[in-house]
Design a protein around this motif. Structure first.
Motif, PDB file in Angstrom:
ATOM      1  N   LEU A   1      -6.228  10.950  -1.741  1.00 34.17           N
ATOM      2  CA  LEU A   1      -7.176  10.717  -0.910  1.00 34.17           C
ATOM      3  C   LEU A   1      -7.963  11.761  -1.049  1.00 34.17           C
ATOM      4  O   LEU A   1      -7.986  12.990   0.001  1.00 34.17           O
TER       5      LEU A   1
ATOM      6  N   TYR B   1      -4.124  16.775  -9.018  1.00 34.55           N
ATOM      7  CA  TYR B   1      -3.364  15.578  -9.292  1.00 34.55           C
ATOM      8  C   TYR B   1      -4.606  14.579 -10.618  1.00 34.55           C
ATOM      9  O   TYR B   1      -3.698  13.209 -10.266  1.00 34.55           O
TER      10      TYR B   1
ATOM     11  N   LEU C   1      -8.134   1.862  -0.743  1.00 30.53           N
ATOM     12  CA  LEU C   1      -7.068   1.747  -1.036  1.00 30.53           C
ATOM     13  C   LEU C   1      -6.118   0.634  -1.651  1.00 30.53           C
ATOM     14  O   LEU C   1      -4.652   0.222  -2.527  1.00 30.53           O
TER      15      LEU C   1
ATOM     16  N   ILE D   1       1.039   9.258   0.942  1.00 33.14           N
ATOM     17  CA  ILE D   1      -1.053   9.755   0.701  1.00 33.14           C
ATOM     18  C   ILE D   1      -0.754  11.558   1.810  1.00 33.14           C
ATOM     19  O   ILE D   1      -0.825  12.059   2.456  1.00 33.14           O
TER      20      ILE D   1
ATOM     21  N   GLY E   1       2.037   9.718  -4.078  1.00 36.86           N
ATOM     22  CA  GLY E   1       1.539   8.837  -5.448  1.00 36.86           C
ATOM     23  C   GLY E   1      -0.283   8.796  -5.303  1.00 36.86           C
ATOM     24  O   GLY E   1      -0.150   8.199  -6.115  1.00 36.86           O
ATOM     25  N   THR E   2      -0.039   8.730  -4.193  1.00 38.27           N
ATOM     26  CA  THR E   2      -2.041   8.337  -3.411  1.00 38.27           C
ATOM     27  C   THR E   2      -2.680   9.611  -2.519  1.00 38.27           C
ATOM     28  O   THR E   2      -1.855   9.969  -2.374  1.00 38.27           O
TER      29      THR E   2
ATOM     30  N   ILE F   1      -7.911   9.242  -5.134  1.00 35.93           N
ATOM     31  CA  ILE F   1      -9.469   8.289  -5.090  1.00 35.93           C
ATOM     32  C   ILE F   1     -10.399   9.048  -4.314  1.00 35.93           C
ATOM     33  O   ILE F   1      -9.874   9.626  -2.944  1.00 35.93           O
TER      34      ILE F   1
ATOM     35  N   MET G   1       1.176  -0.961  -0.530  1.00 36.14           N
ATOM     36  CA  MET G   1      -0.409   0.212  -0.056  1.00 36.14           C
ATOM     37  C   MET G   1       1.055   1.447  -0.435  1.00 36.14           C
ATOM     38  O   MET G   1       2.136   1.328   0.514  1.00 36.14           O
ATOM     39  N   ALA G   2       0.500   2.421  -0.857  1.00 42.22           N
ATOM     40  CA  ALA G   2       0.995   3.642  -1.089  1.00 42.22           C
ATOM     41  C   ALA G   2       1.476   3.876   0.706  1.00 42.22           C
ATOM     42  O   ALA G   2       1.015   4.016   1.608  1.00 42.22           O
TER      43      ALA G   2
ATOM     44  N   ASP H   1      -5.732  11.472 -11.978  1.00 39.15           N
ATOM     45  CA  ASP H   1      -5.860  10.017 -11.718  1.00 39.15           C
ATOM     46  C   ASP H   1      -4.996   9.887 -10.237  1.00 39.15           C
ATOM     47  O   ASP H   1      -5.337   8.722 -10.582  1.00 39.15           O
ATOM     48  N   ALA H   2      -4.412  10.011 -10.006  1.00 39.64           N
ATOM     49  CA  ALA H   2      -3.952  10.839  -8.642  1.00 39.64           C
ATOM     50  C   ALA H   2      -4.881  10.717  -7.734  1.00 39.64           C
ATOM     51  O   ALA H   2      -4.842   9.523  -6.183  1.00 39.64           O
TER      52      ALA H   2
END
Ligand code: AMP
Length: 184
Positions: free
Chosen positions: A110, A158, A182, A5, A107-108, A163, A1-2, A160-161
């Motif tokens: 939220l 951001y 995630l 975040i 990377g991610t 979620i 998992m990233a 496509d990064a």
């Protein structure tokens, strides 16, 4: 998992609560600029004195000040293997400064979302529970406005990064949804 975040979402969406829970689970530091600034105000430092009235009005503290404290915090040893950023960046200029500051960019992202009525009622509830100086009705309205104008454009930045996580419902429900998102 990233493990690097970034949390986005309007005030009251539950970023702080969810970031704290996820940070414990991932064993990485939870870096909240709002919390660092509130600590500076409470301690009466020079920084605290400079930002107190801006925060009480629900406006954003200047990028230079915030970028400097984040830069220093990300350089600490415990942030080497990852971190969760909560409340930073708040606008595109800060996001660009972050890219300069971190070797491995985020990377991610939220994005926690909730209805405006729910946000306002949670923030008013928190005003009673925690006594935060900026959780009164006028400031809440201003913070929601600032989010829409300054911070919401980061969702596109951001791309496509991002979620998206539905932030309605109980803390546990949102946390489960977030962990599933995630993992997926
Ligand atoms: P928060 O706890 O994230 O809701 O932040 C509370 C207040 O701290 C905000 O309303 C701003 O006044 C200030 N603040 C927190 N993070 C930032 C940031 N990244 N840039 C500018 N101001 C910030």
């Amino acid at each position: 998992m990233a493990r690097r975040i970034l949390f986005l979402g309007p005030p009251g969406a539950g970023k702080g609560t969810q970031a704290a829970m996820l940070a414990r689970a991932l064993k990485v530091p939870h870096i909240s600029t709002g919390a660092m600034l509130r600590e500076a105000v409470a301690a009466g430092t020079d920084l605290g004195k400079r930002v107190e009235s801006v925060m009480a009005a629900g406006d954003l503290v200047s990028d230079d000040l915030v970028v400097a404290i984040v830069d220093e915090r990300l350089g600490a040893a415990d942030a080497r293997c990852g971190y969760l950023l909560d409340g930073f960046p708040r606008n595109v200029a800060q996001a660009m400064a972050l890219n300069d500051a971190v070797v491995n960019a985020i990377g991610t992202v939220l994005l926690i979302e909730a209805d405006t009525d729910e946000l306002v009622s949670r923030l008013l509830g928190r005003a009673v529970a925690e006594g935060r100086a900026d959780d009164n009705e006028a400031t809440i309205r201003r913070r929601l406005e600032v989010y829409e104008q300054e911070t919401a454009p980061l969702v596109e930045y951001y791309g496509d990064a991002v979620i998206r996580v539905d932030g309605m419902g109980s803390i546990e429900d949102v946390f489960s949804r977030m962990v599933l998102a995630l993992a997926g």
